[in-house]
Design a protein around this motif. Structure first.
Motif, short mmCIF file in Angstrom:
data_model
loop_
_atom_site.label_atom_id
_atom_site.label_comp_id
_atom_site.label_asym_id
_atom_site.label_seq_id
_atom_site.Cartn_x
_atom_site.Cartn_y
_atom_site.Cartn_z
N VAL A 135 0.83 -1.21 0.00
CA VAL A 135 0.00 0.00 0.00
C VAL A 135 0.87 1.26 0.00
CG1 VAL A 135 -1.63 1.34 1.36
CG2 VAL A 135 -2.03 -1.07 1.02
N LEU A 136 1.94 1.23 0.81
CA LEU A 136 2.87 2.37 0.85
C LEU A 136 3.47 2.63 -0.51
CD1 LEU A 136 5.16 2.29 3.98
CD2 LEU A 136 3.21 3.69 3.43
N ILE A 139 0.81 4.07 -2.92
CA ILE A 139 0.47 5.50 -2.76
C ILE A 139 1.65 6.36 -3.16
CG2 ILE A 139 -1.50 6.18 -1.32
CD1 ILE A 139 -0.14 5.48 1.12
N ALA A 140 2.87 5.92 -2.86
CA ALA A 140 4.03 6.71 -3.25
C ALA A 140 4.08 6.85 -4.77
CB ALA A 140 5.31 6.07 -2.73
N SER A 143 1.18 9.14 -6.07
CA SER A 143 1.26 10.56 -5.78
C SER A 143 2.43 11.20 -6.53
CB SER A 143 1.39 10.79 -4.27
OG SER A 143 2.57 10.21 -3.81
N ALA A 223 -9.33 0.38 -3.49
CA ALA A 223 -10.24 1.03 -2.55
C ALA A 223 -9.47 1.77 -1.46
CB ALA A 223 -11.18 0.01 -1.94
N ILE A 224 -8.38 1.16 -1.00
CA ILE A 224 -7.57 1.82 0.03
C ILE A 224 -6.96 3.11 -0.52
CG2 ILE A 224 -5.45 1.62 1.41
CD1 ILE A 224 -6.08 -1.31 1.81
N PHE A 227 -9.61 5.66 -0.78
CA PHE A 227 -10.01 6.06 0.57
C PHE A 227 -9.01 7.04 1.17
CE2 PHE A 227 -9.95 5.30 5.18
CZ PHE A 227 -11.24 5.72 5.48
N LEU A 228 -7.72 6.81 0.90
CA LEU A 228 -6.69 7.69 1.45
C LEU A 228 -6.52 8.94 0.60
CD1 LEU A 228 -3.98 5.09 2.50
CD2 LEU A 228 -5.53 6.35 3.99
N GLY A 229 -7.22 9.00 -0.53
CA GLY A 229 -7.12 10.17 -1.39
C GLY A 229 -5.99 10.08 -2.40
N ALA A 230 -5.46 8.88 -2.62
CA ALA A 230 -4.37 8.71 -3.57
C ALA A 230 -4.79 7.86 -4.75
CB ALA A 230 -3.15 8.09 -2.88
N MET A 243 -16.47 6.56 0.22
CA MET A 243 -16.23 6.41 1.65
C MET A 243 -15.37 7.54 2.19
SD MET A 243 -15.67 2.31 1.68
CE MET A 243 -15.68 2.03 3.41
N ARG A 247 -16.34 10.42 5.27
CA ARG A 247 -15.69 10.24 6.57
C ARG A 247 -16.13 11.25 7.61
NH1 ARG A 247 -9.46 9.70 5.34
NH2 ARG A 247 -9.27 10.13 7.54
N LEU B 26 12.74 5.99 -7.26
CA LEU B 26 11.34 6.38 -7.36
C LEU B 26 11.21 7.87 -7.68
CD1 LEU B 26 8.80 4.72 -7.06
CD2 LEU B 26 8.63 5.48 -4.70
N PHE B 145 -10.69 -0.98 6.64
CA PHE B 145 -11.39 0.25 7.03
C PHE B 145 -12.88 0.03 7.15
CE2 PHE B 145 -12.22 1.57 2.52
CZ PHE B 145 -11.32 0.73 1.90
N TYR B 149 -14.97 0.95 10.52
CA TYR B 149 -16.18 1.75 10.63
C TYR B 149 -17.34 0.97 11.22
CZ TYR B 149 -14.19 5.83 8.43
OH TYR B 149 -13.43 6.93 8.18
N SER B 252 0.47 -2.35 6.05
CA SER B 252 -0.50 -1.67 5.20
C SER B 252 -1.75 -1.31 6.00
CB SER B 252 -0.90 -2.57 4.02
OG SER B 252 0.22 -2.84 3.21
N VAL B 256 -4.02 2.53 7.03
CA VAL B 256 -5.46 2.77 6.89
C VAL B 256 -6.11 2.98 8.26
CG1 VAL B 256 -7.58 1.83 5.97
CG2 VAL B 256 -5.43 1.32 4.85
N ILE B 274 3.39 11.80 2.14
CA ILE B 274 3.22 11.51 0.72
C ILE B 274 2.44 12.64 0.06
CG2 ILE B 274 2.00 10.01 -0.91
CD1 ILE B 274 3.04 7.65 0.71
N PHE B 275 1.40 13.13 0.75
CA PHE B 275 0.63 14.22 0.14
C PHE B 275 1.39 15.52 0.14
CE2 PHE B 275 -2.97 11.36 1.12
CZ PHE B 275 -3.19 11.05 -0.20
N ARG B 277 4.47 15.60 -0.36
CA ARG B 277 5.67 15.29 -1.16
C ARG B 277 6.94 15.54 -0.35
NH1 ARG B 277 3.91 14.16 -5.97
NH2 ARG B 277 2.05 15.19 -6.78
N ILE B 282 9.33 10.19 3.15
CA ILE B 282 8.78 9.01 2.46
C ILE B 282 9.86 7.95 2.30
CG2 ILE B 282 7.63 8.16 0.39
CD1 ILE B 282 6.70 11.00 -0.14
#
Lengths: 291, 313
Positions: A135-136, A139-140, A143, A223-224, A227-230, A243, A247, B26, B145, B149, B252, B256, B274-275, B277, B282
């Protein structure tokens, strides 16, 4: 290792040995559910009652009604329509990642299993890729390279490849010692032909099973990411995006998260159950077990 | 054993090297100027130059890599581009919530999952087995997730037993910590429990038909003793393996879960950097998590000799 773990459905007909292949009720229900999700995704424009994207502030956060069966979200959009459209991205990503990971993993695994020199290098790279949390990594990648359906697909595919490679390689390693491969070698058959004609068919059955797990895992990762916005653009209704948007309203209106969550869970569950059924039918090693 | 130990530790080096190269490349492989990507659209040329300088982007690639590796080996992971703090400090600030939640999760998972798996194998093909396996398939299929919830809805909103979100350090207010840690740990544990229970069951089923189990039963040992002392011991190696490989899922899951429960841990730090940057952060976090994953699996590999004396290296 986790890939070869049997995921076994508990739900079975009392006559568990039906059809000799251990078919229970669970895979049949799973197949029906998955078919419904696929049909809903394909015919989304025809079956959805409302536009999934057009906003209508007057109707925001409405409870379920005849017109809006699941209610509306914070922008006044119909939740049911959005959830139905959400199936599209999930299925496209699931299918795309599965094809990419299986094709690439198969090619790399065949070469790695057969050529010892390549093997050492390839397997170190695969070990390194597997050591990074998927997942890391995803997303890296998304982004940094910008979010689009293609980068999301690539970002999810990369961590999936090593598992396919390992599976294919292990099959090739044992198959290449078989007499028929030796015979083909002594007849002067070319390497590509041995790989293609003699070794590759051995991988089909286990790969089919593995493909279902790759697919389920890809849909989950997508989905993850959303969900995280990535993930793909937040304007696209995906289950993760729906989702993520809901939130902050969760305490007020939990259904905005629970419905897409249910769709996502059902989708992954049915793919996993089908994978188990495929394993029961296709994997001869499992068949011999008294399980 | 010592020779094997050394060999196994050495084998982890190329793996980490691959991770390092990948993490390093990367940013360099991203289209466009890495400095511009980091700085965003509003950057002035002077800002860009400063970032290029901090990252050493003006040097040839291999020089950059070697100097970066050299600094990391000395424990210098660089400085955050956003907060200007050393990355190590950021990690130290944020690691405790994650470590606590992870420890509770692993303990909880093993305590719940191993008896579940033993029970399922013991009562193979009965309703007990079916229930355990249904739980396992569900745990494996319902995303972390979503489970998070669901638990919040049930225990925090409807029943009001625990707070919805948040985190408190265990040193100050242990009760407050425990009550807030329960749901995140259960959430994270769901997939781990599914994995471990299934493996325990499968592995135990393999050994339950062995002669020594029959012998143990024949000499009149209590069934519990047969299961836990004789059978489980021999079934332990695959279970340990899956705990190790499942660690990747845990990492992972942390990312979440911390977002769902608003926990200021490493997972949130990762998403935030990450967001933003914040590339040095990272890089450090991917290296760190991969390093932990490799180390955990190394330890588990080495523990096999303790679990099963037949394994000699």
């Amino acid at each position: 290792m986790a890939d070869t773990t049997p995921i076994r459905a508990g739900l079975r007909l009392p006559t568990g040995k039906l059809a000799g292949a251990g078919f229970g009720l669970a895979p049949i229900i799973a197949a029906v559910v998955l078919l419904l999700i696929v049909l809903a995704a394909i015919f989304a424009p025809q079956i959805t009652p409302h536009d999934p994207i057009a906003q209508n502030p007057v109707l925001r956060l409405k409870p379920p009604s005849a017109d809006f069966p699941l209610g509306t979200d914070a922008y006044g959009r119909d939740l049911l329509s959005r959830v139905i459209y959400g199936a599209r991205i999930s299925l496209i990503i699931g299918l795309g990642v599965t094809v990419l990971a299986v094709v690439l993993g198969l090619a790399i695994g065949l070469v790695s299993g057969f050529f010892r020199v390549a093997d050492a290098i390839v397997m170190r790279i695969m070990d390194g890729l597997m050591a990074m949390p998927s997942v890391l990594l995803a997303i890296a990648i998304v982004s940094l390279f910008g979010a689009s359906i293609w980068t999301v697909m690539a970002a999810i595919t990369i961590p999936e490849i090593p598992r396919v490679v390992r599976l294919v390689r292990s099959i090739v390693l044992s198959a290449r010692e078989e007499p028929y491969v030796e015979a083909a070698l002594s007849l002067g058959t070319s390497m590509p032909r041995i790989l293609w004609r003699h070794l590759m068919p051995n991988t089909f059955a286990p790969l089919t099973v593995q493909a279902t797990y790759v697919c389920a895992s890809a849909i989950l990762t997508e989905a993850i990411l959303s969900f995280l916005g990535a993930g793909v653009s937040t304007e696209t209704p995906t289950w993760g995006n729906i989702m993520a948007e809901a939130r902050i309203y969760f305490q007020l209106k939990p259904s905005l998260i629970l419905w897409p969550g249910l769709a996502l869970s059902l989708c992954i569950l049915s793919i996993n159950l089908l994978g188990d059924a495929a394993r029961d039918v296709l994997d001869p090693r499992m068949g011999k077990r008294k399980d | 054993m010592p020779v094997y130990f050394v060999r196994r530790v050495l084998a982890a080096i190329p793996v980490m090297l691959v991770v390092a190269v990948f993490v390093f490349l990367l940013l360099r492989l991203t289209p466009g100027d890495p400095a511009a990507i980091i700085a965003g659209d509003m950057a002035t040329p002077a800002q860009l130059e400063r970032i290029r300088d901090t990252l050493g982007l003006n040097d040839p690639l291999h020089v950059q890599f070697l100097s970066w590796m050299g600094r990391i080996l000395q424990g210098d992971f660089g400085t955050s581009l956003i907060s200007n703090k050393p990355v190590i400090e950021l990690v130290e600030d944020r690691m405790w919530p994650t470590i606590w939640i992870a420890l509770i999760t692993i303990t909880l998972s093993v305590i719940i999952a191993v008896p579940m798996g033993v029970l399922a194998a013991w009562r193979h093909r009965t309703w007990v087995d079916h229930i355990v396996m249904t739980f396992s398939v569900l745990g494996f299929s319902i995303p972390v997730f979503v489970i998070g919830y669901l638990l919040i809805k049930l225990f925090a909103i409807d029943l009001r037993w625990v707070p919805v979100q948040g985190y408190k350090a265990p040193s100050g207010d242990f009760g407050g910590f425990a009550i807030r840690a329960v749901l995140p740990a259960l959430t994270l544990a769901s997939i781990y429990i599914a994995l471990i229970a299934r493996m325990t069951r499968a592995s135990l089923l393999d050994v339950l038909n062995e002669d020594y189990v029959r012998t143990a039963r024949a000499k009149g040992l209590a069934e519990r003793r047969v299961l836990f002392r004789h059978a489980l011991r021999n079934a332990a190696v695959p279970v340990m393996t899956v705990i190790g490989t499942g660690f990747a899922l845990l990492i992972s899951g942390v990312v979440v879960t911390e977002s769902v429960f608003n926990i200021p841990g490493l997972g949130r730090l990762t998403v935030d950097s990450i967001f933003a940057r914040d590339y040095p952060v990272i890089q450090a976090l991917i290296l760190l998590t991969s390093g932990i994953y490799v180390a955990v699996n190394l330890l588990i590999d080495l523990s096999y000799t303790l679990l099963d004396p037949r394994i000699r290296y």
